[in-house]
Structures are given as C-alpha cells and as structure tokens.
Design an enzyme around this catalytic site. Structure first.
Site, PDB file in Angstrom:
ATOM      1  N   ASN A  73       0.841  -1.103  -0.020  1.00 45.71           N
ATOM      2  CA  ASN A  73       0.037  -0.001   0.008  1.00 45.71           C
ATOM      3  C   ASN A  73       0.693   1.226   0.060  1.00 45.71           C
ATOM      4  O   ASN A  73       0.902   1.895  -1.010  1.00 45.71           O
ATOM      5  CB  ASN A  73      -0.970  -0.004   1.287  1.00 45.71           C
ATOM      6  CG  ASN A  73      -1.793   1.220   1.054  1.00 45.71           C
ATOM      7  OD1 ASN A  73      -1.852   2.121   0.213  1.00 45.71           O
ATOM      8  ND2 ASN A  73      -3.054   0.930   1.824  1.00 45.71           N
ATOM      9  N   ASP A  74       1.514   1.588   0.997  1.00 46.62           N
ATOM     10  CA  ASP A  74       2.332   2.902   1.293  1.00 46.62           C
ATOM     11  C   ASP A  74       3.361   2.933  -0.077  1.00 46.62           C
ATOM     12  O   ASP A  74       3.562   3.859  -0.392  1.00 46.62           O
ATOM     13  CB  ASP A  74       3.019   2.688   2.556  1.00 46.62           C
ATOM     14  CG  ASP A  74       2.150   2.948   3.591  1.00 46.62           C
ATOM     15  OD1 ASP A  74       1.139   3.485   3.521  1.00 46.62           O
ATOM     16  OD2 ASP A  74       2.459   2.743   4.721  1.00 46.62           O
ATOM     17  N   VAL A  75       3.793   1.669  -0.516  1.00 47.57           N
ATOM     18  CA  VAL A  75       4.880   1.847  -1.470  1.00 47.57           C
ATOM     19  C   VAL A  75       4.298   2.025  -2.954  1.00 47.57           C
ATOM     20  O   VAL A  75       5.130   2.330  -3.817  1.00 47.57           O
ATOM     21  CB  VAL A  75       5.724   0.464  -1.677  1.00 47.57           C
ATOM     22  CG1 VAL A  75       6.549   0.182  -0.383  1.00 47.57           C
ATOM     23  CG2 VAL A  75       4.952  -0.506  -1.852  1.00 47.57           C
ATOM     24  N   VAL A  76       3.008   2.475  -2.755  1.00 51.54           N
ATOM     25  CA  VAL A  76       2.470   2.643  -4.387  1.00 51.54           C
ATOM     26  C   VAL A  76       1.698   4.037  -4.184  1.00 51.54           C
ATOM     27  O   VAL A  76       0.734   4.369  -4.840  1.00 51.54           O
ATOM     28  CB  VAL A  76       1.443   1.585  -5.036  1.00 51.54           C
ATOM     29  CG1 VAL A  76       2.504   0.467  -5.213  1.00 51.54           C
ATOM     30  CG2 VAL A  76       0.281   1.038  -3.890  1.00 51.54           C
ATOM     31  N   ALA A 106       1.452   3.455   7.345  1.00 49.16           N
ATOM     32  CA  ALA A 106       1.626   4.952   7.970  1.00 49.16           C
ATOM     33  C   ALA A 106       0.284   5.717   8.048  1.00 49.16           C
ATOM     34  O   ALA A 106       0.195   6.545   8.626  1.00 49.16           O
ATOM     35  CB  ALA A 106       2.387   5.612   6.825  1.00 49.16           C
TER      36      ALA A 106
END
Lengths: 100, 489
Positions: free
Chosen positions: B415-418, B457
């Site tokens: 999730n956060d990495v995209v 996050a």
C-alpha cells in the site's frame, strides 16, 4: 600483537566490509543477514578458550554455555542460508543443474 | 601479554578464517556465486574452531598462561568431550530449527539468532572476567585485568547484552508474542541517555576485584536493550533487525580485541558494517533518518490522525473474472507484492497466476520495494521459495520506468509503497519516500482485504480512487486462487 596493529586490522576490515556489502545484490539481503549472523558466531572462539581453560569452574561452565549458544547459531545460520540460497533459480534452468 | 605470543601458524589460521568470511559475503553479489560463498563461510568457521581447539585444549597449548599449572595432565579428554557435547547439542537445535522454519518467519528467526550471539558474547565476557588468566589479559603482577582489556571486555559485554535483550523484544514483536505497536515511556530519551552514560562510567571504573560494578554493566545493558526497542513500531522492524545485526558484529569485534584474535576482529568489522549498511538502505528507502527510526514512535502518532475523517470518494470494485480477463489480454503485467501477500501466504498461488498468464503470452515481472516485508530482501526470499525465477524480479529503480508501458499493475498486499502522496503531498508522513509510479499503468488491480484499513503509515491512498483502478477486496490468497480458476477456464 599490540593494540595499534589490532586496531589497524579492525579499521581495514571495516573498509573491506563496507565495499563488499555494497556489492551484495538487494535480492540477497535476507541471506546476507542470515550468513552474517552465522559468522558473527565466531565468538565461539572466546567461548572455547573459556571452556578449555583450567582454573575456574564458573568460567568453564559459562564458556560451555556460550559454545552451545554459538553452535546453534553456526549450524542453524549456515543451514538456513544454504536453504534459502538453494531456492534462488534462474529462468528455464532445470532443477538438476542447481547445486545442493 | 605472554599468552598472546602465539605460534605464527595459529595467527595465520585465524587470518585465513577471516578471509573466508570476506569471501562468504563477496559471494552474495549474485545468486550464482552465493552458494559457494556460503561454503567459504562454513570453511572459515571450521578453521577457526579447529584452530582454537588445537591450541587451547590443555597441554596442546603452546603457550601456558602465567600462574596456571597443568603439568602432569596429558591430554584432557574430559574437557574435550564436554566441549564436543556442547557443540553437538547446539548443532542439533540449530539444524532442526533451520530445517523447520517457514520462510515467512525468517525475520523472527534472524532476530532470535542475534539474541544468541549477544548472549554468547555476555557469557564469554563474564567468563573472561572470572578467569582472566585463561584469556591472557592479566596485568604483569597478575592482580588486576589489563586496563585496555577491561575497556574492550566491558564494551563487548555491554553491546552483547544490548543485542540480546533488544533482539528478544524484536523477536517478540515480529513473532506476534507482543503487540507491534510502539510502547512510549515518558522521558524515554532521558532514561536511555542516563543509562548509556552510566554504562560508560562503569566500563571505565570496574576492576578485576569489583564484580558488582561489572555486573552493573551487564544489568544496565540488558535494560537499555529492552528500552531501546519497545518504542519502535512493527513496520520499522527491518531497520531494527539490521541494526541488531550490526551490534552483534561489534560485540564479536570487541571480544576479538580482548582475545587479540584476527578472525573475530575481521568478522566483527564485516558484520558490523553489513548491518549498518542495511539499516542505512532501509532508512533511505523510507526517506527517514536513522535517528528518527531509533527514537521510535512511528505509527503511534500518525495512526490516530490519518485513519478517519476522510470524505467518501467513489471507487470501483472489480471481480476475479475482470482481473483474469484483463490480464490475459495484456502484454505486460507488473506484480507488486507487499507484506500482506506474505501474511496471506499467497506467494505460491501468485506464481501459479504468473505461469498461467505466461501461457497466454503475457510478459510478467515482479517489482519489489526495498522495504517490502519485515526484513531486507524478505520478499525476494518468499518469491524464490515459490519458484519465481530471480531474473523476473526487479528492484524499484530498475523497473519504475516501465509502468508507462505496462498494461496492468497488480498490487497485492502493498500500500504505502504505491502511494503517490509520497511524491506530491508534503504534509504526508511518507512524503519523500521513493514509490512505484503505478498510476502510469493502463489498469491497476489492487488486492486488499477491505477499504477500511489504510497502510501502516495510516495515510489514504489516491490510487484507490483512480479511474483505471479496480479494487479486488478479499483475502489475497483467496482472490488469486479465484483469478487462477478464471484464467484456467
């Protein structure tokens, strides 16, 4: 060996470590941690010295305890690294080509 | 110092062991040479152990520490067999664990192994304290331990103890025995700093005849290791595990200084720098400073603010059939796996999906973010376990330019990495973190358990609401199995 020569070895080894580790491919960072873990068990040398030395039964038993803990790490660390590395395969390569 | 005047062959043997360890790490520069590297590591360890046994088991030792009498002993088989028994017990435990452990549990295992190195360092340090003659660190008069050795030993024990208790906490957090949420004590920085100063003072003060000061170092270091790790959240564990890896190396190096042993010093330096570099890489991949990770608390403050108060925005729900249809028609598919995939154990079905797609002539690649998973390189191991060839797996900087030519981006458990907010929203807690440019792909499938949960996050992700995005809401493994069924039809 005097302190300065030992320190020289240490500092040079830090530099070697720095360059060698940067050359490790990110895909192998987990095996890197496993294998560094195994080799940091070289602390077993100190444990063996303590367990082999006469003079203090307490030191001897502490040493034997440390030998056992470090051995878990040595055998476990290298074995789990080998197990992981065996899984990394290239495209379209028959499994028989892989070393165990 | 007499005990250090060893046979030059012994010193050379330890040097060779050290070189083997360097070659072991060098081998990891590519998967093709890595297995040979691992064998170098084993050889180095064997050389170090055999050399030590040959030189230290009574009466084969060429140098007799002053004040110890073992004249009359021939060869101490009792001692030798005790040592071999200890090694055998360790070997059985180690090998059984290594064989049984699941690849998803690798971060816990590594944390557990770190704790053993730390504890072994403490035991060795205590043993050296009570039998300094054996380690050749007694002063000329034989009354006190040499000043330099006291400092090296004290530091070794302190770092070892910190590694031990820190790794135990990291293990408990990773293994789920303890909540991954940060535990924040009031004034924790002041407490840690005071404890650290106290340790330094004790290290400079203790003598051979002041065991209480020595044990004070051990006790304080155990406490500080514990306090250092409890405020750090679960998603920052990759940094913590790398950092503890580094500490275990420094502990070995400090003991190597005490013993004047080249193999230990070289190894300590290698492992110490390795862990430090990995921590640095992890921090850079999250665009966070090492200090802010170590200070802890990430995820506690943000989790509360980001989770709610978002207006409802329209999003599209896709089905397994939609995903199967669009992906088999595609030319290029990029799969972005994250920790959620590991939790759902979906790596095997995911590889089956890629195989089915390849049969339809689709070009499939995997894109891995440096912080995916719970330790550096964790996702690569999981994919390797599922027989994904390593030349289909790409790092962030190598594949990020390809999303513009990619028909489908298949995001599973990440999730956060995209999240494009990392690029655009200066107020976002993940701002500045390098992310995948998935929004350039023609179609995006986002496998996620529900719309409710946001990434670690605690920030909303604009990708959910884009025109080309279809949300596949289900357990990752179940969803991919359904897609596979549809693809097989």
């Amino acid at each position: 060996m005097d302190f300065v020569s030992i320190l020289s070895i240490f500092v040079l080894a830090c530099f070697v470590g720095y360059y060698v580790v940067w050359s490790v491919t990110p895909a192998l960072h987990t095996p890197l941690m496993a294998v560094t873990n195994a080799i940091s068990s070289v602390i077993v040398v100190g444990a063996l010295v303590a367990s082999a030395a006469p003079g203090s039964p307490l030191s001897k038993w502490l040493g034997l305890g440390a030998v056992m803990l470090a051995s878990i790490n040595i055998f476990g660390g290298f074995a789990v690294t080998a197990r992981m590395l065996a899984m990394y395969k290239k495209k379209d390569k028959p499994a028989s080509r892989e070393t165990k | 110092m007499e005990a250090h005047a060893v046979n030059p062959w012994v010193a050379i043997a330890y040097l060779i062991a050290g070189i083997c360890f360097i070659l072991a790490l060098r081998g990891l520069s590519s998967p093709a040479t890595s297995r040979r590297g691992n064998r170098y590591g084993m050889a180095g360890m064997a050389i170090a152990v055999v050399t030590t046994l040959l030189t230290h088991v009574p009466l084969t030792a060429p140098s007799t520490p002053a004040g110890i009498e073992h004249a009359g002993l021939l060869f101490d088989f009792a001692t030798l067999s005790e040592i071999l028994a200890a090694i055998a017990i360790g070997a059985v435990i180690g090998l059984t664990t290594a064989r049984k452990i699941q690849m998803t549990a690798m971060p816990q295992l590594v944390a557990a192994f770190h704790s053993l190195v730390g504890l072994a360092a403490v035991l060795v340090g205590v043993a050296a304290f009570y039998n300094p003659a054996a380690f050749g660190i007694l002063e000329a008069g034989g009354l006190d331990i040499l000043k330099g050795s006291r400092i090296e030993m004290g530091l070794g024990v302190a770092i070892g103890a910190i590694t031990f208790s820190g790794s135990v906490i990291a293990f408990a957090k990773l293994n789920g025995n303890m909540s991954g949420a940060p535990i924040l004590l009031p004034a924790r920085h002041a407490i840690n700093l005071a404890a650290l100063l106290a340790i330094i003072v004790l290290v400079s003060l203790f003598h051979g005849d002041t065991p209480h000061l020595f044990w004070g170092i051990v006790a304080l270091s155990f406490v500080i290791g514990f306090l250092l790790i409890i405020p750090i959240g679960g998603a920052d564990m990759p940094v913590v595990v790398s950092m503890l890896n580094s500490y275990s190396g420094w502990a070995a190096a400090a003991m190597g200084f005490t013993l004047h042993n080249t193999a230990m010093i070289v190894t300590g330096a290698l492992v110490g720098s390795s862990g430090a570099i990995l921590s640095y890489i992890m921090c850079r991949a999250m665009n966070r400073s090492f200090i802010s990770v170590i200070a802890g608390g990430f995820g506690a403050e943000n989790g509360a603010s980001g989770g709610e108060a978002k207006e409802q925005r329209p999003w599209k729900r896709g089905s397994a059939e939609d995903a199967a249809f669009l992906m088999q028609e595609a030319e290029n598919v990029i799969i972005i796996p994250g920790y959620g995939m590991a939790v759902a154990q979906a790596q095997h079905v995911l590889r089956e999906m890629a195989d089915l797609l390849k049969k339809h002539g689709v070009n499939v690649k995997y894109a891995i973010h440096p912080v995916a998973g719970r330790m550096p390189g964790h996702m690569n191991v999981l994919l390797a376990e599922a027989n994904v060839p390593y030349d289909e797996v790409f790092e962030l900087e190598d594949i990020n330019g390809e999303f513009a030519q990619c028909d489908v981006a298949f995001i599973i458990g990440a999730n956060d990495v995209v999240n494009p907010a990392a690029r655009t929203d200066k107020t976002s807690p993940i701002y500045g973190m390098p992310v995948f440019d998935v929004e350039k792909a023609k179609t995006i499938f986002f496998v996620k358990r529900s719309m409710g949960g946001v990434g670690y996050a605690g920030v909303d992700n604009d990708v959910f609401y884009m025109d080309q995005t279809m949300m596949l809401l289900a357990d990752a493994k179940k969803m991919v199995e359904d897609i596979n069924k549809a693809l097989a039809d």
